[in-house]
Design a protein around this motif. Sequence first.
Motif, PDB file in Angstrom:
ATOM      1  N   PHE A  14       0.715  -1.032  -0.016  1.00 10.74           N
ATOM      2  CA  PHE A  14       0.033  -0.029  -0.051  1.00 10.74           C
ATOM      3  C   PHE A  14       0.917   1.131  -0.090  1.00 10.74           C
ATOM      4  CE2 PHE A  14      -2.730  -3.224   2.464  1.00 10.74           C
ATOM      5  CZ  PHE A  14      -3.291  -3.388   1.357  1.00 10.74           C
ATOM      6  N   ASN A  15       1.353   1.477  -1.176  1.00 12.16           N
ATOM      7  CA  ASN A  15       2.301   2.761  -1.208  1.00 12.16           C
ATOM      8  C   ASN A  15       1.666   3.683  -2.256  1.00 12.16           C
ATOM      9  OD1 ASN A  15       2.770   1.297  -3.535  1.00 12.16           O
ATOM     10  ND2 ASN A  15       4.900   0.735  -3.140  1.00 12.16           N
ATOM     11  N   PHE A  16       0.426   3.744  -2.476  1.00 11.21           N
ATOM     12  CA  PHE A  16      -0.012   4.976  -3.562  1.00 11.21           C
ATOM     13  C   PHE A  16      -0.601   6.007  -2.868  1.00 11.21           C
ATOM     14  CE2 PHE A  16      -2.594   0.923  -3.193  1.00 11.21           C
ATOM     15  CZ  PHE A  16      -3.790   1.407  -2.579  1.00 11.21           C
ATOM     16  N   PRO A  17      -0.648   6.941  -3.599  1.00 15.38           N
ATOM     17  CA  PRO A  17      -1.172   8.359  -2.969  1.00 15.38           C
ATOM     18  C   PRO A  17      -2.753   8.450  -2.648  1.00 15.38           C
ATOM     19  CG  PRO A  17      -0.976   8.607  -5.335  1.00 15.38           C
ATOM     20  CD  PRO A  17      -0.311   7.347  -4.867  1.00 15.38           C
ATOM     21  N   THR A  18      -2.933   9.135  -1.736  1.00 17.38           N
ATOM     22  CA  THR A  18      -4.834   9.165  -1.310  1.00 17.38           C
ATOM     23  C   THR A  18      -5.454   9.790  -2.624  1.00 17.38           C
ATOM     24  OG1 THR A  18      -4.419  11.313  -0.462  1.00 17.38           O
ATOM     25  CG2 THR A  18      -4.255   9.246   1.104  1.00 17.38           C
ATOM     26  N   GLY A  19      -4.794  10.251  -3.616  1.00 20.82           N
ATOM     27  CA  GLY A  19      -5.474  10.829  -4.929  1.00 20.82           C
ATOM     28  C   GLY A  19      -5.905   9.888  -5.448  1.00 20.82           C
ATOM     29  N   ILE A  20      -5.636   8.469  -5.355  1.00 17.87           N
ATOM     30  CA  ILE A  20      -6.414   7.532  -6.527  1.00 17.87           C
ATOM     31  C   ILE A  20      -7.861   7.018  -5.767  1.00 17.87           C
ATOM     32  CG2 ILE A  20      -4.407   6.553  -7.259  1.00 17.87           C
ATOM     33  CD1 ILE A  20      -4.766   4.074  -5.650  1.00 17.87           C
ATOM     34  N   PHE A  21      -8.047   7.720  -4.449  1.00 28.45           N
ATOM     35  CA  PHE A  21      -9.227   7.394  -3.827  1.00 28.45           C
ATOM     36  C   PHE A  21     -10.483   7.321  -4.541  1.00 28.45           C
ATOM     37  CE2 PHE A  21     -12.522   8.129  -0.349  1.00 28.45           C
ATOM     38  CZ  PHE A  21     -12.632   6.633   0.133  1.00 28.45           C
ATOM     39  N   VAL A 131      -9.307   9.756   4.949  1.00 27.18           N
ATOM     40  CA  VAL A 131      -9.001   8.681   4.132  1.00 27.18           C
ATOM     41  C   VAL A 131      -7.445   8.185   4.284  1.00 27.18           C
ATOM     42  CG1 VAL A 131      -8.698   8.179   1.311  1.00 27.18           C
ATOM     43  CG2 VAL A 131     -10.498   9.199   1.999  1.00 27.18           C
ATOM     44  N   ALA A 132      -6.761   9.035   5.022  1.00 21.90           N
ATOM     45  CA  ALA A 132      -5.310   8.653   5.476  1.00 21.90           C
ATOM     46  C   ALA A 132      -5.182   8.034   6.649  1.00 21.90           C
ATOM     47  CB  ALA A 132      -4.335   9.893   5.233  1.00 21.90           C
ATOM     48  N   ARG A 145      -4.512   2.180   5.382  1.00 25.35           N
ATOM     49  CA  ARG A 145      -5.206   3.427   5.488  1.00 25.35           C
ATOM     50  C   ARG A 145      -6.587   3.176   4.823  1.00 25.35           C
ATOM     51  NH1 ARG A 145      -1.672   6.756   1.497  1.00 25.35           N
ATOM     52  NH2 ARG A 145      -1.707   4.442   0.578  1.00 25.35           N
ATOM     53  N   ILE A 146      -7.520   3.854   5.035  1.00 23.06           N
ATOM     54  CA  ILE A 146      -8.917   3.795   4.446  1.00 23.06           C
ATOM     55  C   ILE A 146      -8.662   3.793   2.888  1.00 23.06           C
ATOM     56  CG2 ILE A 146     -11.022   4.795   3.641  1.00 23.06           C
ATOM     57  CD1 ILE A 146     -11.180   5.911   6.760  1.00 23.06           C
ATOM     58  N   VAL A 147      -7.992   4.354   1.966  1.00 26.82           N
ATOM     59  CA  VAL A 147      -7.563   4.227   0.840  1.00 26.82           C
ATOM     60  C   VAL A 147      -6.958   2.967   0.491  1.00 26.82           C
ATOM     61  CG1 VAL A 147      -5.128   5.223   0.972  1.00 26.82           C
ATOM     62  CG2 VAL A 147      -6.526   5.434  -1.374  1.00 26.82           C
ATOM     63  N   ASP A 148      -6.371   2.477   1.303  1.00 30.69           N
ATOM     64  CA  ASP A 148      -5.756   1.032   1.262  1.00 30.69           C
ATOM     65  C   ASP A 148      -6.697  -0.122   1.350  1.00 30.69           C
ATOM     66  OD1 ASP A 148      -3.068   2.151   1.049  1.00 30.69           O
ATOM     67  OD2 ASP A 148      -3.030   2.043   3.222  1.00 30.69           O
ATOM     68  N   TRP A 149      -7.610   0.082   2.348  1.00 29.05           N
ATOM     69  CA  TRP A 149      -8.619  -0.891   2.618  1.00 29.05           C
ATOM     70  C   TRP A 149      -9.534  -0.893   1.563  1.00 29.05           C
ATOM     71  CZ3 TRP A 149     -13.556   1.329   3.932  1.00 29.05           C
ATOM     72  CH2 TRP A 149     -14.624   0.225   4.496  1.00 29.05           C
ATOM     73  N   THR A 150     -10.028   0.246   0.897  1.00 23.00           N
ATOM     74  CA  THR A 150     -10.942   0.341  -0.096  1.00 23.00           C
ATOM     75  C   THR A 150     -10.236  -0.457  -1.244  1.00 23.00           C
ATOM     76  OG1 THR A 150     -10.307   2.573  -0.778  1.00 23.00           O
ATOM     77  CG2 THR A 150     -12.328   2.164   0.606  1.00 23.00           C
TER      78      THR A 150
END
Length: 182
Positions: A14-21, A131-132, A145-150
């Motif tokens: 999980f190493n991507f930015p929250t901007g992909i949410f 999200v972070a 993070r929430i972004v990772d979980w989704t």
Amino acid sequence: MIKKTNWTEREFEFNFPTGIFPCIIERLRGTPARLEDIINKLPIDLLTMRVNNSWSIQENVGHLFDLETLGESRLADFLSHSEVLTPADMQNRKTNEANHNSNSMQNLLRQFRRSRQGLVDKLERLDEGEVARFSLHPRLDKPMRIVDWTYFMAEHDDHHIARISELAKILQNRSELHITKR
């Protein structure tokens, strides 16, 4: 054909930015439509057939619906700053005991769509700070993070969609062979 990796053998970075949410939300929102697209093309008698005693197509859909309550619990965990996310039942008791094959596919799809849309509505209201937020995923034993979980949820959806497509091909070929033998 490439053999699909078992879900529990998957590893995640999980190493991507929250901007992909926003893109991940669209994947989650689209799962019911993708399921309907596959299933509505299939003969109804194939939906409850099992191959090698694995879940039927209908049971795979029921499993995704069953996990929506886990999704709601995990979102609540994140928002309440829980250190560890609610664990999944790795024996899948809810799905194994639900007898999804006795339900109608249309009812399962309708329930799943309604539940998933409720989760997506909640996710769309989150800000970047939310999200972070981090919590520990109990099975993966890593912070998420929430972004990772989704993303993890969307990958799980795709895992079952791939299985449903695989089952559809197996069952249709078997059905065609059966018809040919008559």
